[in-house]
Write a protein that holds these residues in place. Structure first.
Motif, short mmCIF file in Angstrom:
data_model
loop_
_atom_site.label_atom_id
_atom_site.label_comp_id
_atom_site.label_asym_id
_atom_site.label_seq_id
_atom_site.Cartn_x
_atom_site.Cartn_y
_atom_site.Cartn_z
N GLU A 8 31.07 22.47 26.75
CA GLU A 8 32.28 22.07 26.02
C GLU A 8 32.31 20.58 25.72
OE1 GLU A 8 36.04 23.20 27.89
OE2 GLU A 8 35.28 25.26 27.95
N GLU A 9 31.90 19.77 26.70
CA GLU A 9 32.05 18.33 26.54
C GLU A 9 30.85 17.69 25.86
OE1 GLU A 9 34.86 16.90 27.47
OE2 GLU A 9 35.70 18.61 28.58
N TYR A 10 29.67 18.21 26.12
CA TYR A 10 28.47 17.53 25.64
C TYR A 10 27.55 18.40 24.79
CZ TYR A 10 30.11 14.23 29.06
OH TYR A 10 30.90 13.36 29.75
N GLY A 11 27.94 19.64 24.59
CA GLY A 11 27.18 20.50 23.72
C GLY A 11 25.83 20.98 24.26
N TYR A 12 25.65 20.93 25.57
CA TYR A 12 24.41 21.52 26.11
C TYR A 12 24.73 22.19 27.44
CZ TYR A 12 23.77 17.80 29.63
OH TYR A 12 23.93 16.96 30.69
N ASP A 13 23.78 22.97 27.94
CA ASP A 13 23.91 23.50 29.28
C ASP A 13 22.56 23.34 29.97
OD1 ASP A 13 22.32 25.59 28.25
OD2 ASP A 13 24.12 26.66 27.60
N VAL A 14 22.51 23.70 31.25
CA VAL A 14 21.28 23.44 32.00
C VAL A 14 20.06 24.18 31.45
CG1 VAL A 14 20.18 23.75 34.28
CG2 VAL A 14 22.40 22.61 34.09
N PRO A 15 20.19 25.47 31.12
CA PRO A 15 19.00 26.14 30.56
C PRO A 15 18.49 25.50 29.26
CG PRO A 15 20.60 27.77 31.31
CD PRO A 15 21.28 26.43 31.40
N THR A 16 19.40 25.12 28.35
CA THR A 16 18.92 24.51 27.10
C THR A 16 18.34 23.12 27.38
OG1 THR A 16 21.13 23.70 26.57
CG2 THR A 16 20.46 25.73 25.51
N ALA A 17 18.94 22.40 28.32
CA ALA A 17 18.42 21.07 28.66
C ALA A 17 17.00 21.19 29.22
CB ALA A 17 19.33 20.38 29.66
N ALA A 18 16.80 22.22 30.05
CA ALA A 18 15.47 22.41 30.63
C ALA A 18 14.46 22.70 29.53
CB ALA A 18 15.50 23.55 31.65
N ALA A 19 14.87 23.54 28.58
CA ALA A 19 13.97 23.88 27.49
C ALA A 19 13.68 22.65 26.62
CB ALA A 19 14.57 25.00 26.64
N ALA A 20 14.73 21.88 26.31
CA ALA A 20 14.57 20.73 25.43
C ALA A 20 13.71 19.64 26.07
CB ALA A 20 15.93 20.16 25.06
N THR A 21 13.83 19.48 27.39
CA THR A 21 13.08 18.41 28.06
C THR A 21 11.75 18.90 28.61
OG1 THR A 21 14.26 18.89 30.12
CG2 THR A 21 15.17 17.15 28.73
N ARG A 22 11.56 20.21 28.58
CA ARG A 22 10.35 20.84 29.14
C ARG A 22 10.13 20.42 30.60
NH1 ARG A 22 7.14 19.61 24.33
NH2 ARG A 22 7.80 21.08 22.73
N ARG A 23 11.24 20.30 31.33
CA ARG A 23 11.12 20.01 32.76
C ARG A 23 11.85 21.09 33.53
NH1 ARG A 23 11.95 14.12 34.22
NH2 ARG A 23 11.34 15.05 36.19
N VAL A 24 11.68 21.09 34.85
CA VAL A 24 12.36 22.13 35.63
C VAL A 24 13.87 21.94 35.48
CG1 VAL A 24 10.53 22.53 37.30
CG2 VAL A 24 12.19 20.72 37.72
N PRO A 25 14.61 23.06 35.47
CA PRO A 25 16.06 22.98 35.26
C PRO A 25 16.75 22.04 36.25
CG PRO A 25 15.33 25.27 35.27
CD PRO A 25 14.14 24.45 35.59
N CYS A 26 16.29 22.04 37.52
CA CYS A 26 16.96 21.23 38.53
C CYS A 26 16.91 19.75 38.19
CB CYS A 26 16.32 21.45 39.90
SG CYS A 26 16.55 23.12 40.52
N SER A 27 15.94 19.35 37.39
CA SER A 27 15.84 17.93 37.08
C SER A 27 16.95 17.51 36.11
CB SER A 27 14.41 17.63 36.62
OG SER A 27 14.40 16.87 35.46
N ALA A 28 17.12 18.23 35.01
CA ALA A 28 18.23 17.93 34.09
C ALA A 28 19.58 18.17 34.76
CB ALA A 28 18.11 18.79 32.84
N CYS A 29 19.63 19.21 35.57
CA CYS A 29 20.88 19.57 36.23
C CYS A 29 21.31 18.48 37.21
CB CYS A 29 20.67 20.89 36.96
SG CYS A 29 22.13 21.53 37.77
N GLY A 30 20.37 18.08 38.08
CA GLY A 30 20.68 17.06 39.08
C GLY A 30 21.07 15.74 38.43
N MET A 31 20.35 15.38 37.38
CA MET A 31 20.64 14.12 36.70
C MET A 31 22.01 14.16 36.05
SD MET A 31 20.43 12.42 33.61
CE MET A 31 19.16 13.05 32.54
#
Ligand code: SF4
Ligand SMILES: [Zn+2]
Ligand SMILES: [Zn+2]
Lengths: 74, 317
Positions: free
Chosen positions: B112-135
């Motif tokens: 809602e606030e930033y237009g992304y979620d953890v699964p899409t962030a993981a896909a976009a950054t090609r890193r493990v989900p926990c990395s985008a999520c934790g950050m």
């Protein structure tokens, strides 16, 4: 979840994914964990909604949850 | 088994303390362990305001409950990570916990606030989900803490979490991480103080606390965590713990007592090189902070402007 079938077996609920199995009762919590190959540090045992320690005796009328406590996040 | 304190029937055996407890005395034991951690590491001073990072899992809800019982001025922050049903159910647990106790909490939803979620962030950054999520979580907890003017951000990391991270850092000799792996990170350079008041409780104790307090938490695991290294480290440590109870505690607290300082001397705690992110103002070594870069890659663009932190609905019971 299945209803207890006349007390002839014990219902055991497992998680991740959530599922139930029926096993014979009449054993201690510690023994049940051994049979399921679960480490004592990694699960808690909840019998009929209440936490029970390793020496608690489980019988056929019981509904038992083996609840894992290990989380994987950072 | 009998309770160590009152000799009544015990509900839990805590082998590393060589003790069993009834419900009442187990709750007391958990309170004592948390109070001890807070005091020993100067985590929270009297009168300070605390923001608790709430996930809906056992640790964060136990932490929230324990801090309230110990008399701290606490508000919660839940971040909607958009991890499918797992996030929906987690959010429900957090909401119910807060509503039943009439607590102050805030909700921020990544999508809602930033237009992304953890699964899409993981896909976009090609890193493990926990990395985008934790950050994302770290960034938003800092931001909201500063916005709300709270002094401290408290997270539910328990003894098993810290021992597993330490184990991983030692196995790979991440000496820079070893220098920073402390239960308290002081405030400064635009960051609030970060504390981990559950470090004296094992994961099993934290779950047991929830059960005996009637706290209904999210038991199912985050699907993104399955099979990750962190879990493997926990299992390895628990195998050792089975044979010699107390090992996890000795490993982690021995590190804090006798080894952590050795790593700190050589490390660059590089607060100097930080400046304000040109988009959001958060401290960063570059021009644009890692969070804003993630928002740009994974979500909608925010051309030229700051990424606003608008607090979600303040949930009322
Ligand atoms: S397991 Fe990873 S992806 Fe899931 S909530 Fe925790 S940090 Fe986020
Ligand atoms: Zn007692
Ligand atoms: Zn930024």
């Amino acid at each position: 979840m299945r209803a207890a079938s006349g007390g002839s077996t014990m219902i055991v609920r497992l998680r991740n994914p959530t599922r139930t199995v029926e096993v014979q009762g009449g054993r201690s919590v510690a023994k049940l964990l051994n049979e399921f190959g679960l480490a004592r540090e990694a699960v808690l045992v909840v019998r009929n909604g209440e936490l029970v320690p390793g020496d608690a005796f489980l019988s056929n009328e019981d509904e038992v949850e083996l609840r894992p406590v290990i989380s994987g996040g950072v | 088994m009998k309770c160590r304190v009152c000799r009544g029937p015990a509900v839990i055996d805590v082998r590393r303390h060589n003790a069993n407890f009834c419900v009442e005395h187990f709750i007391e034991q958990c309170e004592r362990q948390v109070a001890k951690a807070i005091e020993a590491f100067d985590m929270i001073a009297p009168g300070e305001r605390v923001l608790v990072a709430v996930s809906g899992g056992k640790d964060s809800l136990a932490l929230w409950d324990l801090l309230i019982r110990l008399g701290y001025d606490v508000e919660g922050l839940y971040i909607g990570l958009g991890i499918g049903e797992y996030s929906d159910v987690s959010g429900d647990h957090a909401r119910r916990f807060a509503a039943e106790r009439d607590l102050t909490w805030h909700v921020l939803d990544l999508r809602e606030e930033y237009g992304y979620d953890v699964p899409t962030a993981a896909a976009a950054t090609r890193r493990v989900p926990c990395s985008a999520c934790g950050m994302s979580k770290r960034h938003l907890f800092d931001r909201v803490a500063l916005e709300r003017g709270v002094d401290v951000v408290a997270t539910g990391h328990n003894l098993d979490d810290e021992a597993a991270v330490l184990f991983g850092n030692v196995l790979h000799w991440h000496t820079d991480y070893l220098a920073r792996q402390l239960p308290v990170l002081p405030a400064g350079h635009g960051f609030p103080r970060k504390v981990k008041p559950l470090v004296r409780l094992s994961e099993r104790e934290s779950a047991a606390y929830c059960i005996v307090r009637g706290i209904d938490y999210q038991v199912e695991e985050c699907p993104m965590a399955a099979g990750n290294r962190h879990l493997g480290y926990k299992e390895a440590l628990n195998t050792i713990e089975e044979r010699s109870p107390g090992t996890k505690h000795d490993f982690y607290f021995g590190f804090l007592d006798r080894a952590a300082a050795l790593f700190r001397s050589g490390a660059t705690i590089d607060a100097e090189g930080l400046s304000a992110c040109v988009r959001c103002g958060a401290p960063t070594p570059g021009e644009v902070c890692a969070f804003c870069r993630l928002v740009e890659r994974a979500g909608g663009h925010e051309p030229g402007g700051a990424v606003p932190v608008t607090l979600g609905r303040r949930e009322q019971p």
